[in-house]
Every structure is written in structure tokens, then in C-alpha cells.
Design a protein around this motif. Structure first.
Motif, PDB file in Angstrom:
ATOM      1  N   ARG A  17       0.838  -1.216   0.000  1.00  0.00           N
ATOM      2  CA  ARG A  17       0.000   0.000   0.000  1.00  0.00           C
ATOM      3  C   ARG A  17       0.867   1.258   0.000  1.00  0.00           C
ATOM      4  NH1 ARG A  17      -3.576  -2.893   3.507  1.00  0.00           N
ATOM      5  NH2 ARG A  17      -2.401  -2.226   5.154  1.00  0.00           N
ATOM      6  N   SER A  18       1.931   1.247   0.785  1.00  0.00           N
ATOM      7  CA  SER A  18       2.834   2.398   0.837  1.00  0.00           C
ATOM      8  C   SER A  18       3.476   2.660  -0.520  1.00  0.00           C
ATOM      9  CB  SER A  18       3.934   2.177   1.877  1.00  0.00           C
ATOM     10  OG  SER A  18       3.397   2.109   3.167  1.00  0.00           O
ATOM     11  N   LEU A  19       3.875   1.599  -1.174  1.00  0.00           N
ATOM     12  CA  LEU A  19       4.491   1.735  -2.493  1.00  0.00           C
ATOM     13  C   LEU A  19       3.495   2.286  -3.515  1.00  0.00           C
ATOM     14  CD1 LEU A  19       7.231   1.229  -3.818  1.00  0.00           C
ATOM     15  CD2 LEU A  19       6.362  -0.980  -4.533  1.00  0.00           C
ATOM     16  N   GLN A  20       2.252   1.836  -3.429  1.00  0.00           N
ATOM     17  CA  GLN A  20       1.220   2.350  -4.330  1.00  0.00           C
ATOM     18  C   GLN A  20       1.021   3.851  -4.131  1.00  0.00           C
ATOM     19  OE1 GLN A  20      -2.447  -0.045  -4.723  1.00  0.00           O
ATOM     20  NE2 GLN A  20      -1.364  -1.541  -3.471  1.00  0.00           N
ATOM     21  N   GLU A  21       0.937   4.285  -2.885  1.00  0.00           N
ATOM     22  CA  GLU A  21       0.748   5.716  -2.596  1.00  0.00           C
ATOM     23  C   GLU A  21       1.961   6.525  -3.053  1.00  0.00           C
ATOM     24  OE1 GLU A  21      -2.139   7.055  -1.709  1.00  0.00           O
ATOM     25  OE2 GLU A  21      -2.869   4.989  -1.848  1.00  0.00           O
ATOM     26  N   LEU A  22       3.150   5.991  -2.848  1.00  0.00           N
ATOM     27  CA  LEU A  22       4.373   6.657  -3.286  1.00  0.00           C
ATOM     28  C   LEU A  22       4.375   6.848  -4.804  1.00  0.00           C
ATOM     29  CD1 LEU A  22       7.217   7.743  -2.551  1.00  0.00           C
ATOM     30  CD2 LEU A  22       8.046   5.399  -2.901  1.00  0.00           C
ATOM     31  N   LEU A  23       4.015   5.807  -5.530  1.00  0.00           N
ATOM     32  CA  LEU A  23       3.970   5.895  -6.992  1.00  0.00           C
ATOM     33  C   LEU A  23       2.917   6.885  -7.476  1.00  0.00           C
ATOM     34  CD1 LEU A  23       4.439   2.256  -8.303  1.00  0.00           C
ATOM     35  CD2 LEU A  23       5.806   4.242  -8.878  1.00  0.00           C
ATOM     36  N   LYS A  24       1.742   6.858  -6.864  1.00  0.00           N
ATOM     37  CA  LYS A  24       0.682   7.786  -7.282  1.00  0.00           C
ATOM     38  C   LYS A  24       1.103   9.241  -7.044  1.00  0.00           C
ATOM     39  CE  LYS A  24      -2.780   5.522  -5.212  1.00  0.00           C
ATOM     40  NZ  LYS A  24      -4.154   5.233  -4.759  1.00  0.00           N
ATOM     41  N   ALA A  25       1.785   9.488  -5.950  1.00  0.00           N
ATOM     42  CA  ALA A  25       2.212  10.851  -5.622  1.00  0.00           C
ATOM     43  C   ALA A  25       3.440  11.283  -6.421  1.00  0.00           C
ATOM     44  CB  ALA A  25       2.506  10.958  -4.127  1.00  0.00           C
ATOM     45  N   ASN A  26       4.268  10.317  -6.823  1.00  0.00           N
ATOM     46  CA  ASN A  26       5.530  10.610  -7.516  1.00  0.00           C
ATOM     47  C   ASN A  26       5.734   9.628  -8.672  1.00  0.00           C
ATOM     48  OD1 ASN A  26       6.712  12.511  -5.365  1.00  0.00           O
ATOM     49  ND2 ASN A  26       6.197  10.671  -4.204  1.00  0.00           N
ATOM     50  N   PRO A  27       4.991   9.766  -9.747  1.00  0.00           N
ATOM     51  CA  PRO A  27       5.027   8.766 -10.825  1.00  0.00           C
ATOM     52  C   PRO A  27       6.414   8.524 -11.440  1.00  0.00           C
ATOM     53  CG  PRO A  27       3.275  10.362 -11.209  1.00  0.00           C
ATOM     54  CD  PRO A  27       4.048  10.830 -10.024  1.00  0.00           C
ATOM     55  N   TYR A  28       7.284   9.501 -11.386  1.00  0.00           N
ATOM     56  CA  TYR A  28       8.595   9.346 -12.017  1.00  0.00           C
ATOM     57  C   TYR A  28       9.695   9.019 -11.016  1.00  0.00           C
ATOM     58  CZ  TYR A  28       6.325  11.005 -16.186  1.00  0.00           C
ATOM     59  OH  TYR A  28       5.472  11.110 -17.256  1.00  0.00           O
ATOM     60  N   ILE A  29       9.311   8.530  -9.839  1.00  0.00           N
ATOM     61  CA  ILE A  29      10.296   8.222  -8.802  1.00  0.00           C
ATOM     62  C   ILE A  29      11.217   7.066  -9.204  1.00  0.00           C
ATOM     63  CG2 ILE A  29       8.844   6.644  -7.460  1.00  0.00           C
ATOM     64  CD1 ILE A  29      10.070   8.035  -4.949  1.00  0.00           C
ATOM     65  N   GLY A  30      10.698   6.119  -9.958  1.00  0.00           N
ATOM     66  CA  GLY A  30      11.515   5.002 -10.423  1.00  0.00           C
ATOM     67  C   GLY A  30      12.463   5.439 -11.521  1.00  0.00           C
ATOM     68  N   HIS A  31      13.510   4.653 -11.723  1.00  0.00           N
ATOM     69  CA  HIS A  31      14.470   5.007 -12.774  1.00  0.00           C
ATOM     70  C   HIS A  31      14.084   4.346 -14.097  1.00  0.00           C
ATOM     71  CE1 HIS A  31      16.530   1.088 -12.736  1.00  0.00           C
ATOM     72  NE2 HIS A  31      16.311   1.105 -11.436  1.00  0.00           N
ATOM     73  N   PRO A  32      14.501   4.929 -15.227  1.00  0.00           N
ATOM     74  CA  PRO A  32      14.214   4.328 -16.530  1.00  0.00           C
ATOM     75  C   PRO A  32      14.779   2.910 -16.595  1.00  0.00           C
ATOM     76  CG  PRO A  32      15.020   6.561 -16.811  1.00  0.00           C
ATOM     77  CD  PRO A  32      15.206   6.197 -15.358  1.00  0.00           C
TER      78      PRO A  32
END
Length: 96
Positions: free
Chosen positions: A36-51
Motif C-alpha cells: 500500500r505504501s508503495l502504491q501511494e508513493l507511486l501515485k504521488a511521484n510517478p517518475y520516482i523510479g528510474h528508466p
């Protein structure tokens, strides 16, 4: 931003949950909380992951303290989770 898990990753999600249950005594609760935390993190910061090298417009976000990485794509109105990979496995197609 809406988060969409593609139906094709059902097996990945079962393995993610199974891993937590087998490795940690409180696995189910820990997996659900982190998920759940990871889902919220992604929704708030969609480009947080690296290419990613796994495809155009695909990004990777490692799940802390686990061997798992989320592969996802950022679209105009949603995020698509493409895979939840166990990074200990050989995904090159060249081995078992």
C-alpha cells in the motif's frame, strides 16, 4: 493519478505475497503495508523510479529490503504496473 495492475501480473503478485509469508513471521501484514505504501508513493511521484532497460517508457522501482522491483509505465491519466519481478531470478530468457 490512477494505478492499474495489469491482469497478466497476477502470478507476480501471488509470489510477492508468498515470499513475505514464508520469509517473515508477520509476512502478510508486512507485505500489505509495504504494498500500500508503495502504491501511494507511486501515485504521488510517478517518475520516482528510474528508466528501465526492459522497454521504452518503462520505469523500475525497487521495493526496499526485498528482492522485488516494480516495472511500470506512466501514461497520461494512469500508471500501469507491468510486472513485479523477483530480481534473484534470471529474466533474460537464457536460463532456468
Amino acid at each position: 493519478m490512477k494505478l492499474v495492475f495489469l491482469a497478466s501480473i497476477a502470478r507476480d503478485l501471488r509470489w510477492f505475497k508468498s515470499y513475505y509469508v514464508s520469509v517473515f513471521p508477520d509476512g502478510r501484514i508486512r507485505a500489505e503495508t509495504q504494498f500500500r505504501s508503495l502504491q501511494e508513493l507511486l501515485k504521488a511521484n510517478p517518475y520516482i523510479g528510474h528508466p528501465s532497460e526492459k522497454g521504452d517508457e518503462v520505469r523500475e522501482l525497487h521495493v526496499p529490503r526485498t528482492p522485488f522491483t516494480f516495472l511500470y509505465r506512466v501514461l497520461e491519466e494512469r500508471l500501469e504496473i507491468l510486472r513485479v519481478l523477483d530480481t534473484r531470478a534470471d529474466w533474460s530468457g537464457g536460463g532456468e
